[in-house]
Design an enzyme around this catalytic site. Structure first.
Site, PDB file in Angstrom:
ATOM      1  N   CYS A   1      12.096   3.525  10.021  1.00 25.84           N
ATOM      2  CA  CYS A   1      12.810   3.788   8.767  1.00 25.84           C
ATOM      3  C   CYS A   1      13.436   5.182   8.862  1.00 25.84           C
ATOM      4  CB  CYS A   1      11.696   4.240   7.616  1.00 25.84           C
ATOM      5  SG  CYS A   1      10.915   2.721   7.106  1.00 25.84           S
TER       6      CYS A   1
ATOM      7  N   ARG B   1      -3.201   8.898  -1.578  1.00 21.74           N
ATOM      8  CA  ARG B   1      -2.484   9.646  -0.330  1.00 21.74           C
ATOM      9  C   ARG B   1      -1.555  10.453  -0.416  1.00 21.74           C
ATOM     10  NH1 ARG B   1      -1.587   5.129   3.703  1.00 21.74           N
ATOM     11  NH2 ARG B   1      -1.114   3.886   1.836  1.00 21.74           N
TER      12      ARG B   1
ATOM     13  N   CYS C   1       8.639  -1.788   5.395  1.00 21.37           N
ATOM     14  CA  CYS C   1       8.227  -0.676   4.828  1.00 21.37           C
ATOM     15  C   CYS C   1       8.763  -0.288   3.273  1.00 21.37           C
ATOM     16  CB  CYS C   1       8.522   0.703   5.891  1.00 21.37           C
ATOM     17  SG  CYS C   1       7.610   0.576   7.076  1.00 21.37           S
TER      18      CYS C   1
ATOM     19  N   SER D   1       0.755  -1.150   0.095  1.00 26.20           N
ATOM     20  CA  SER D   1       0.037   0.029  -0.006  1.00 26.20           C
ATOM     21  C   SER D   1       0.829   1.122  -0.081  1.00 26.20           C
ATOM     22  CB  SER D   1      -1.103  -0.071   1.257  1.00 26.20           C
ATOM     23  OG  SER D   1      -0.251  -0.069   2.444  1.00 26.20           O
TER      24      SER D   1
ATOM     25  N   GLU E   1      10.463   2.129   2.220  1.00 23.94           N
ATOM     26  CA  GLU E   1      11.699   2.777   2.456  1.00 23.94           C
ATOM     27  C   GLU E   1      12.649   1.649   2.507  1.00 23.94           C
ATOM     28  OE1 GLU E   1       8.996   5.886   4.165  1.00 23.94           O
ATOM     29  OE2 GLU E   1       9.176   3.635   4.189  1.00 23.94           O
TER      30      GLU E   1
ATOM     31  N   TRP F   1      23.844   4.813  15.674  1.00 15.23           N
ATOM     32  CA  TRP F   1      24.539   3.251  16.115  1.00 15.23           C
ATOM     33  C   TRP F   1      25.953   3.498  15.763  1.00 15.23           C
ATOM     34  CZ3 TRP F   1      26.817   0.289  12.341  1.00 15.23           C
ATOM     35  CH2 TRP F   1      26.970  -1.137  12.903  1.00 15.23           C
TER      36      TRP F   1
END
Length: 151
Positions: free
Chosen positions: A105, A96, A68, A42, A70, A142
């Site tokens: 992400c 959208r 996701c 989606s 990305e 990180w």
């Protein structure tokens, strides 16, 4: 039905303050529009590398927590041999439009491409470019917490 990893080439277009990369937004929104009503896919995303190449991908929904769009694009870019990624955008199906990245992400983008710009919705339907670091102020980085390389 996975559409990730497809290179998109577009002629250069004029960038404006309202949309700093219209071709990249078009790549993501066009892919999102082709998704139809498939709830498993989606959201589409598109990223541009330093050479101007664009790679696209879509999310993979699964109740266990699929990636996701990305994150799919990040993997597809590596698989396709893309250079350093400089900009990324996500767009939702069913009109959208441009969507901001989720927290996961944002963190992955910051860790893997700390200098990337993220296109996000702006005022009045505009799209603006934001350095990923601005999307995660005061965040855990990180690389800052890794052991130094002894060599």
């Amino acid at each position: 039905m996975c559409l990730s990893g497809r290179w998109v080439t577009r002629p250069s277009v004029v960038r404006t303050a309202e949309n700093p990369d219209p071709a990249l937004v078009r790549a993501a929104t066009a892919l999102a529009a082709r998704l139809g009503t498939d709830d498993n896919h989606s959201v589409a995303a598109a990223a541009r590398d330093a050479d101007g190449r664009v790679v696209t991908g879509v999310n993979v929904y699964h109740f266990t927590g699929g990636p996701c769009a990305e994150l799919v694009v990040l993997g597809a870019a590596v698989a396709e041999g893309a250079g350093p990624l400089v900009r990324i955008v996500a767009a939702g199906d069913r009109g959208r439009g441009v969507l901001p990245p989720c927290g996961r992400c944002r963190q992955a983008l910051l860790d893997l491409w700390p200098d990337i710009e993220v296109l996000v919705p702006g005022a009045g339907g505009a799209v603006r470019a934001v350095p990923v670091r601005e999307l995660l102020p005061h965040t855990y980085v990180w690389a800052d917490h890794q052991e130094p390389d002894p060599s």
